[in-house]
Write an enzyme that holds these catalytic residues in place. Structure first.
Site, short mmCIF file in Angstrom:
data_model
loop_
_atom_site.label_atom_id
_atom_site.label_comp_id
_atom_site.label_asym_id
_atom_site.label_seq_id
_atom_site.Cartn_x
_atom_site.Cartn_y
_atom_site.Cartn_z
N LEU A 46 9.61 24.32 3.26
CA LEU A 46 9.05 24.44 1.91
C LEU A 46 8.68 25.90 1.71
CD1 LEU A 46 6.61 21.45 1.21
CD2 LEU A 46 8.52 22.17 -0.21
N ASP A 47 9.04 26.47 0.56
CA ASP A 47 8.68 27.85 0.27
C ASP A 47 7.17 28.05 0.32
OD1 ASP A 47 11.34 28.71 -0.22
OD2 ASP A 47 11.25 27.82 -2.23
N SER A 48 6.73 29.27 0.61
CA SER A 48 5.30 29.54 0.76
C SER A 48 4.50 29.16 -0.48
CB SER A 48 5.08 31.02 1.09
OG SER A 48 5.62 31.35 2.34
#
Length: 332
Positions: A46-48
């Site tokens: 998951l992207d930051s």
């Protein structure tokens, strides 16, 4: 008082919440500490800037990561129109500006993005180009030209729309932001979808908020830490305490069961107890070791169980079986 495991778990699956502002790898540190092990992996980055469901695999179950990664996924996302950032998320630099789409133009193109399609991943992504992660190449100033990949979007539901000056949608106003629920296949980039949908209606966009709500049949509502997440909406943003107590992490660990195997798309086989020792010691597999095995005529991956104990993964055809991985103890 916090409870920490003194002995590392041999294997477990943990549906876990990643909070916005930390990387997927960083989110695993709490799990490693609570479960007293370094052997923890996840089943899809998951992207930051995003939050939501991260399905973690612990101990020997890290070998199962590839099977869970292949599951369909569901997201809530907010697309912000009129600007495109280099990363296609809020952390990037604005590189393009354009007019906002009107409401009807946006609604007209949404159905066009449902189904099988080719999608070019964002240049800032984990996709490799010339042997290196494209995001690393971009940050070092090198040029990246990623190839389109086949993905499938099963559904897109429009949940909320923010228009200029909060105008009535009956007047076909310009759209500043839209919140969508998206169900899609492995490998789909929601950031790329925002880029492509905006271009299709004559605008630019990036993903301002993103939450993963489902991986296969693992749901965010059942994940450790879900109660700490704020409500997801176009306007709502709440900075939350990302510390999850170790007691909750330990309690949230589950074994790999027949129901979970089916959740991630694996067929199951029941190993006869008389052949348990032969299986876990890697002997040549015979069809008669399994109860009710019926050849299917094609290559099939099975999760093997014996008396409700998960034993391993095998690949089977009419010609026989080969081991994928063995998880059961040699001493029973």
């Amino acid at each position: 008082m916090l409870k920490l495991l003194k002995k590392p778990l041999d294997g477990a699956i943990l549906p876990f919440v990643k909070f916005s502002g930390i990387t997927s790898f960083g989110a695993l540190n709490q799990i490693k500490k609570a479960l007293n092990t370094r052997k923890v992996g996840h089943t899809g980055t998951l992207d930051s800037f995003a939050d939501g469901l991260l399905v973690a695999v612990v101990g020997r179950y890290t070998k199962l990561a590839s099977y869970i990664t292949g599951c369909d996924k569901e997201y809530l996302a907010v697309f912000k129109f009129g600007e495109e950032t280099d990363t296609l998320d809020p952390s990037g630099v604005v590189i393009k500006r354009g007019k906002l789409p009107n409401y009807q133009a946006l609604m007209d193109i949404v159905p066009n993005f449902v189904g099988k399609q080719s999608q070019i991943p964002p240049n800032y992504s984990a996709v490799h180009f010339n042997g290196r992660r494209s995001s690393d190449l971009m940050r070092s100033g090198e040029k990246v030209e990623l190839q389109a990949r086949e993905i499938e979007i099963f559904s897109i539901d429009v949940l909320e729309v923010n228009t200029t000056e909060n105008q009535d949608i009956a007047k076909n106003p310009f759209v500043e932001e839209v919140m969508l629920k998206i169900s899609c296949s492995k490998g789909t980039y929601i950031r790329a979808l925002a880029r492509d949908m905006a271009l299709a209606c004559g605008s630019f966009a990036f993903v301002s908020k993103l939450r993963r709500t489902r991986v296969g049949n693992f749901n965010l509502a059942d994940a450790v830490g879900a109660r700490m997440l704020p409500e997801f909406s176009v306007d709502n943003y709440v900075d939350v305490d990302t510390g999850i107590e170790s007691n909750e992490i330990i309690a949230g660990c589950v074994s790999f069961s027949e129901s979970i195997a089916k959740t991630v798309g694996l067929k199951t086989l029941e190993l006869k107890s008389d052949f348990y020792d032969r299986f876990v010691n890697g002997r040549f597999i015979k069809k008669y070791w399994f109860k009710g095995f019926k050849p299917s005529g094609c290559q099939t991956t099975f999760a093997v169980f014996c008396c409700n104990e998960f034993c391993g993964i095998v690949n089977g055809t009419d010609g026989g079986f080969e081991y994928g991985a063995v998880f059961a103890d040699k001493k029973r």
